[in-house]
Design a protein around this motif. Structure first.
Motif, PDB file in Angstrom:
ATOM      1  N   SER B   5     -16.411  -6.067  -1.004  1.00 45.82           N
ATOM      2  CA  SER B   5     -15.323  -5.701  -1.923  1.00 45.82           C
ATOM      3  C   SER B   5     -14.068  -5.306  -1.161  1.00 45.82           C
ATOM      4  N   PHE B   6     -12.930  -5.674  -1.722  1.00 46.58           N
ATOM      5  CA  PHE B   6     -11.647  -5.222  -1.180  1.00 46.58           C
ATOM      6  C   PHE B   6     -10.640  -5.228  -2.310  1.00 46.58           C
ATOM      7  N   GLU B   7      -9.497  -4.620  -2.028  1.00 48.91           N
ATOM      8  CA  GLU B   7      -8.394  -4.729  -2.968  1.00 48.91           C
ATOM      9  C   GLU B   7      -7.482  -5.854  -2.514  1.00 48.91           C
ATOM     10  N   TYR B   8      -6.733  -6.368  -3.460  1.00 46.66           N
ATOM     11  CA  TYR B   8      -5.917  -7.548  -3.168  1.00 46.66           C
ATOM     12  C   TYR B   8      -4.507  -7.318  -3.675  1.00 46.66           C
ATOM     13  N   ALA B   9      -3.548  -7.646  -2.828  1.00 44.30           N
ATOM     14  CA  ALA B   9      -2.154  -7.555  -3.261  1.00 44.30           C
ATOM     15  C   ALA B   9      -1.424  -8.824  -2.853  1.00 44.30           C
ATOM     16  N   ASP B  10      -0.570  -9.316  -3.705  1.00 40.09           N
ATOM     17  CA  ASP B  10       0.234 -10.479  -3.340  1.00 40.09           C
ATOM     18  C   ASP B  10       1.710 -10.162  -3.579  1.00 40.09           C
ATOM     19  N   HIS B  24      -0.873   1.017   4.588  1.00 39.91           N
ATOM     20  CA  HIS B  24      -2.323   0.798   4.746  1.00 39.91           C
ATOM     21  C   HIS B  24      -2.656   0.202   6.101  1.00 39.91           C
ATOM     22  N   LEU B  31      -3.526 -11.849   4.737  1.00 42.07           N
ATOM     23  CA  LEU B  31      -4.115 -13.153   4.427  1.00 42.07           C
ATOM     24  C   LEU B  31      -2.984 -14.169   4.416  1.00 42.07           C
ATOM     25  N   ARG B  47     -13.940  -6.242   7.306  1.00 41.88           N
ATOM     26  CA  ARG B  47     -14.137  -5.396   6.132  1.00 41.88           C
ATOM     27  C   ARG B  47     -12.855  -4.641   5.793  1.00 41.88           C
ATOM     28  N   LEU B  50      -7.934  -3.616   2.040  1.00 42.70           N
ATOM     29  CA  LEU B  50      -6.867  -4.290   1.298  1.00 42.70           C
ATOM     30  C   LEU B  50      -6.522  -5.611   1.973  1.00 42.70           C
ATOM     31  N   ASP B  53      -1.811 -10.811   0.683  1.00 42.62           N
ATOM     32  CA  ASP B  53      -1.609 -12.259   0.674  1.00 42.62           C
ATOM     33  C   ASP B  53      -0.108 -12.540   0.744  1.00 42.62           C
TER      34      ASP B  53
END
Lengths: 166, 290, 807
Positions: B5-10, B24, B31, B47, B50, B53
């Motif tokens: 699991s991770f958090e994702y931001a674009d 962070h 990514l 791992r 966050l 992207d």
């Protein structure tokens, strides 16, 4: 920042949307959320090419791409090649040239080949090799796949020619 | 093999991306193309808390020529280099290096900036940066700064970029007149990372002597290695197999102990680096002469 | 009734066969090409859970404690299993030899890195993998043994304490006066070889869904399995269920090559299903699990091979000493691979006496599994390479020494010293054919010219036997019981005259459904589209085994023809009544039951079948109104093995001769294949393009074996090649496009004269490439006797040779 997100993409011209865990890989989204199981999973680390699909027209490994990265994209999978009862010329060529045995890697191969012919309807042997080099087949030894590519190129050229004349 | 699991931001702007990264720094990963990161995620060897992207940030994927320099945005796909007529016609070494990266299916997704920032010592683009004396533009909280190739690669998978910096551009000068280039590598399979490789450029002076040459070895150390001392032996000499052999031998001999793994011992890598260097120098010289 | 099966195409009841022997399109393909074929991971069942398996990071360790409490608390986790459950609910895996199996989840200790120790069933694979990270296990490390030679020594750490030794089996099999032959020899040539671990790696890994019905106490297993009935039997034994309470449904699978064992997975999923109240549990082995813990590692071997020779190159005796490293247990059936070479021990040669000194040991590595060819490929390389060494010693060309020793066409059927019988062959014709095709003399000239330029080209000329149509008796020496491998089909004609053929194996890639369709379409003189193949599971199908041992093409042809003969006999019996004549006056030809000598007095089979189903008033008394027949085929004339393992085992002996030209870059050690030629004789070709596909596919795997593929364990028992980045599968760049030619020497013993054809290139290609590399390096005095011939390895040999020179 989210751990889940609602995404939408057009797959083979049909819109799919779902709220997903952001870690979901694109291939899992296509297979599980969209129910399009023609795209196969072979290695999950981007080497074998079984999961190759078209992302906005470009052949990519859908096992090393997150579904959220494809949010808003146009995706094509093997199911989109021949939506009706007739095979696509690439599929027809694979059948006639015995370009498959177990058929597990074949959808990935065909999507890569589709992209190549879309970019260049008359590729050289080296260009074909460059594309096939990114796809692993354990059954055929590639010789009949190479023949199938040549045959597909001819079929598509002939179809384009007759379409142009018609 | 499913990612943890991770958090994702674009983020939609570079500023936002830098701010997120700053907030962070140690928990976040960038990514970009994902060709190296995603396998590590699937294996749960990376791992991050966050993922940031970069794909939604505008104007990071340009490929253009500015006054003899190829200017490439960090998010330009490697395939964009390959398909660019400018690259193909005026930056043949860039084209060559790009065509040695994995396979079209990877290049469609993999980015130029991602590969350089990842700094795998066996990868082609970092070596290209070194052999062409390219410049790297990194953008961080204090704005953009330019880093010279020589200053960029620190050690294995490590660059001199600060934690909250993003590789936004690479500027690759064109080869000068009377200059030939070559890329030589040996991989177990076509498209694999090289066991050892060499990139060379050779500039000829009038009268058939060598004016100068550049030589980079890759896959044999913690970073791509510019063999500056060995290069010096080229200047003013007449090209010959013996000269190339001597230069290559010096370059190989001066390497720190190369990596040893299941595919190649350190000893073998060192020898191979010499062979690749010799062949690269010979081919680059032959091309310069044409 | 006793059924007579046609042994050639012209014996079929068809005056103009249109399909058999032709390159028809495969019936399997439209579904595969459109992504509609349902592979195991495509199958979704109501209530289905997803399994992930926690594997040992240690090669040899006691399990001190396992704490799964945190994992159990994770939302989405439905059941958890450990070795404790395995011990309570299951039995250790059966093995041959007996007693070298383990529980599906390590009970008290782990024996290899990757051994399953705990498992989770959860609502998604993502969550199941999350839960694995919450399991805490305490291990106490034991001494590790990864070297086969050391494992065999007294005092070595024991992997199975109860056996008191790591040696599973050690025995010398002697066939004839071997000592005498070697004592009388003018020359003895002895060479050592090392074949490193490699394996099948089908593009689809193993996968299964286990559903343990608690009320019925039955197991239904959907799986990508190659030999479903065998797998079902194994599950009954391991899970302690009655054999008729285990139903295995084999999904079409993405290749196998012997490496689809998926051992332990179905049993682990079954335990999880049982603990989750009977919900179906899916386990899809991922690629890293396959590489490090699946049925994908084979042939970890040390050979010493000796030839006794006369001065003029006649081979008078053969000794083979094999130390076979089977890994931690025998449960993946790698042991049978050590027995199979008996089926073609002397290759193409009339070597009168032979000896096999076989030692099988366990080590702390992944248990060895079957792989295409099942054991002979390393044996063939050792034999063929030693033939080349002998030729060099005697000043003979590699083709000459082979020619001097061939079994001659007049000698067939020919019994080899290890007991098997070769059916037919034209070995010299195959050699001549490939020499002509490759322009062998010109290749030698090219090689000589290149050497002048300082380039090292090498030519390999290798011929082998592909034993086809396996039988259990071939593996008697490692403790496998039984003779005969029934393969059955049921053929039925419906009221509309359409034909179905029901059989007990699913798609795997070789195109057998197409072969059955071709055979039956010609037999009944209908279109291929008029035949439908229907897959049946283990509880529905007639006795069956499925693909394996280069067998199914021949066996399924025999079964189809046998069932067709039986069905047609019934049709003719009814037709005789309907046409008011005697049975013996009726013959079947071109789809009609007709009165002999009266070509116009005939009834189409569909009409007769319709009468059987719908006109009981017209049927002879006592006839069952069922136009269908079931027939199971097995090879005739197979014998029980004697105390030296000798038996008539594999029914057919196909033959191939390969010529390959390579160039070795002596600065880098890298080998490039420049040209490749094949003449292949597998008897009648039922579908030539299928055969060609098998041949070329085997070449690709042979290239992998010779140059690329290797599982490397370090001294501490850790696998260093655990991904496709390091385990190198051949791509289009490494596999040569080959020139192929067919030679057809039909088998006198088989349906339509066909021979097993699925493994030939894997038997031959590794040896051909290695012989070529050794030929290239011979001017440097180098012997490259370890596969794969990785550039690093070849470079080291070159360095050693040069160091020797300069000394």
């Amino acid at each position: 920042m989210d751990t889940t997100r609602k995404i939408q993409m057009n797959v083979n011209g049909t819109s799919y949307s779902d709220e997903i865990d952001v870690r979901t890989t694109l291939v899992d989204f296509l297979r599980v959320n969209c129910g399009l199981t023609g795209t196969h999973v072979g290695c999950e680390h981007g080497v074998c090419g079984a999961c190759t699909i078209l992302w906005n027209g470009n052949a990519v490994r859908s096992c090393i791409m997150l579904a959220v990265q494809a949010d808003g994209s146009e995706i094509s999978t093997v199911e989109g090649l021949a939506p009706g009862s007739e095979l696509h010329p690439i599929q027809q060529a694979f059948m006639e040239e015995h370009g498959l045995q177990c058929g597990f890697c074949t959808p990935g191969f065909m999507m890569s080949i589709y992209e190549m012919i879309s970019r260049n309807p008359d590729p050289s042997d080296e260009e074909i090799k460059d594309v096939l080099g990114g796809q692993i087949c354990r059954c055929t030894g590639y010789q009949t796949i190479f023949k199938a590519v040549r045959s597909a190129i001819d079929k598509m050229a002939a179809a384009n020619k007759s379409a142009a004349q018609g | 093999m499913k990612p943890p699991s991770f958090e994702y931001a674009d983020p939609k702007s570079l500023d936002d991306a830098v701010r997120l990264l700053e907030e962070h720094e140690f928990e976040a990963k960038i990514l970009s193309g994902g060709q190296s990161l995603m396998p590590l995620l699937n294996m749960r060897l990376a791992r991050p808390e966050l993922l940031i992207d970069l794909a939604k940030i505008p104007d990071l994927d340009h490929v253009r020529e500015e006054a003899g320099t190829l200017v490439v945005g960090g998010m330009a796909r490697q395939r964009a280099l390959e398909l660019s007529p400018i690259v193909r016609e005026r930056f043949p070494l860039v084209y060559d290096a790009t065509m040695h990266i994995a396979h079209p299916q990877n290049r469609n997704q993999g980015t130029v900036g991602g590969s350089i920032a990842h700094a795998d010592p066996a990868a082609e683009l970092p070596a290209l940066v070194m052999v062409t004396d390219a410049e790297i533009v990194a953008t961080g909280p204090d704005g953009a700064r330019t880093i010279a190739a020589d200053e960029f690669f620190v050690t294995y998978l490590t660059t001199s970029m600060e934690g909250a910096e993003i590789l936004t551009e690479v500027r690759i000068p064109a080869l000068g007149p009377s200059t030939g280039h070559s890329l030589q590598e040996l991989a177990r399979r076509h498209g694999d990372f090289a066991l050892a490789g060499a990139m060379a450029t050779v500039t000829l002076a009038g009268g058939g002597t060598i004016e100068s040459g550049r030589l980079v070895l890759f896959g044999v150390g913690a970073t791509p290695i510019r063999a500056r001392d060995a290069e010096q032996l080229l200047a003013g000499e007449k090209p010959s197999d013996a000269l190339f052999e001597a230069v290559a031998a010096k370059a190989a001999a001066e390497l720190d102990e190369p990596l040893s793994d299941v595919h190649a011992s350190a000893e073998y890598r060192r020898s191979l680096a010499g062979v690749m260097a010799k062949r690269a120098l010979a081919e680059a010289t032959a091309r310069a002469a044409v | 009734m006793s059924v007579k099966i046609p042994t050639s195409i012209d014996q079929l009841p068809n005056s103009n066969p249109r399909f058999i022997g032709q390159e028809v399109n495969r019936v399997e393909d439209p579904s595969l090409l459109t992504g509609r074929t349902q592979f195991i991971d495509d199958l979704v069942l109501p209530g289905m859970l997803h399994c992930a398996i926690l594997r040992s990071p240690h090669p040899h360790a006691k399990i001190v404690s396992i704490d799964t409490s945190e994992a159990e608390k994770l939302e989405g986790v439905l059941s958890v299993a450990t070795g404790k459950d395995a011990k309570e609910l299951t039995n250790p895996a059966p093995t041959a030899p007996e007693g070298w199996g383990a529980y599906c989840l390590a009970a008290d200790k782990v024996r290899f890195v990757g051994e399953p120790v705990a498992a989770i069933a959860a609502t998604s694979r993502y969550i199941a993998e999350d839960a694995l990270e919450l399991i805490e296990i305490e291990y106490e490390n034991l001494d590790v043994i990864v070297d086969a030679h050391k494992a065999a020594q007294d005092g070595s750490p024991l992997i199975f304490e109860e056996h008191g030794s790591n040696v599973m089996m050690q025995r010398v099999f002697t066939w004839g006066e071997v000592d005498q032959a070697f004592a009388d020899a003018d020359h003895v040539v002895t060479e050592k070889y090392r074949w490193n671990r490699l394996g099948a790696n089908p593009l689809e890994t193993y996968g299964c869904i286990s559903k343990w019905d608690l009320l019925e106490n039955s197991l239904t297993l959907w799986a990508s399995v190659q030999s479903q009935s065998h797998v079902a039997l194994g599950r009954a034994v391991v899970l302690g269920l009655p054999s008729n309470k285990v139903r295995v449904i084999s999904q079409p699978h993405g290749g196998s090559f012997g490496g689809k064992g998926g051992f332990r997975g179905p049993d682990i999923a079954a335990i999880l299903s049982r603990k989750a109240g009977g919900r179906p549990v899916k386990w899809i082995e991922d690629r890293m699990e396959y590489l490090g813990g699946g049925a994908g590692q084979s042939w970890d071997r040390h050979y010493e091979l000796s030839l006794a020779l006369t001065n003029d190159g006649e081979v008078t005796g053969l000794r083979v000493k094999l130390l076979d490293d089977l890994g931690a247990t025998a449960e993946a059936f790698g042991t049978v691979s050590a027995a199979k070479p008996l089926a073609a021990f002397v290759g193409c040669y009339a070597i009168p006496v032979a000896e096999y000194d076989l030692t099988m040991v366990v080590t702390n590595k992944l248990p060895g599994a079957p792989y295409r060819g099942m054991g002979p490929p390393p044996h063939n390389w050792a034999l063929e390479q030693t033939m080349d060494v002998a030729a060099r010693k005697l000043g003979l060309d590699p083709t000459e020494i082979r020619r001097k020793n061939f079994i001659q066409p007049s000698q067939f059927p020919y019994i080899i010293p290890s007991g098997n019988e070769y059916d037919s062959g034209e070995y010299e014709a195959a050699l001549d054919g490939v020499l002509e095709m490759s322009q062998y003399k010109a290749l030698r000239e090219e090689q000589a010219r290149a050497r002048q330029e300082g380039r090292y080209l090498g030519i390999g000329v290798v011929n082998t036997i592909e034993p086809g149509v396996f039988d259990w008796n071939a593996y008697a020496i490692v403790g496998v019981q039984g003779t005969g491998v029934p393969e059955g089909v049921t053929i039925a004609i419906d009221i509309m005259g359409k034909i179905t053929c029901k059989l007990g194996f699913s798609l795997e890639g070789q195109g057998q459904y197409t072969v059955v369709t071709q055979v039956l379409a010609d037999y009944f003189n209908v279109e291929m589209a008029d035949i439908e193949i229907v897959y049946q599971d283990t509880l529905s199908a007639p006795p069956h085994f499925g693909p394996g041992g280069s067998r199914l093409g021949v066996a399924i042809t025999g079964a189809s023809l046998g069932a067709a003969e039986m069905l047609v006999d019934k049709l003719c019996t009814v037709a005789a009544v309907l046409m008011q004549t005697e049975r013996e006056n009726i013959e079947f030809m071109d789809g009609f039951c007709r009165i002999k000598g009266m070509p116009d007095a005939k009834m189409h089979f569909a009409e007769v079948a319709g009468a059987i189903l719908a006109r009981s008033d017209l049927l002879p008394p006592g006839m069952d109104p069922s136009p269908q027949a079931t027939f199971a085929w097995t090879a005739a004339g197979r014998t029980q093995a004697d105390d030296q393992g000798r038996a008539k085992s594999y029914l057919t002996a196909a033959n191939a001769c390969h010529v390959v030209l390579v160039e070795v870059d002596i600065e880098t050690g890298h080998t490039e294949i420049l040209k490749y030629f094949i003449v292949d004789d597998c008897g009648t070709r039922l579908n030539p393009s299928n055969v060609e596909g098998m041949t070329q596919g085997g070449v690709a795997q042979g290239v992998g074996a010779a140059l690329l593929e290797e599982y490397v364990y370090d001294e501490g028992g850790q696998l260093l090649t655990s991904t496709f980045m390091d385990y190198l599968m051949p791509s289009v760049y490494e596999v040569p496009m080959t020139e192929k030619k067919a030679l057809v020497t039909p088998s006198p013993f088989t349906p339509l004269g066909a021979k097993g054809a699925g493994e030939g290139s894997m038997h031959t290609t590794p040896a051909a490439i290695m012989c070529a590399i050794n030929d290239a390096l011979s001017p440097l005095g180098i012997k490259a006797h370890e596969v794969p011939a990785a550039p690093n390895r070849i470079w080291s040999l070159i360095q050693q040779a040069r160091a020797g020179e300069s000394r």
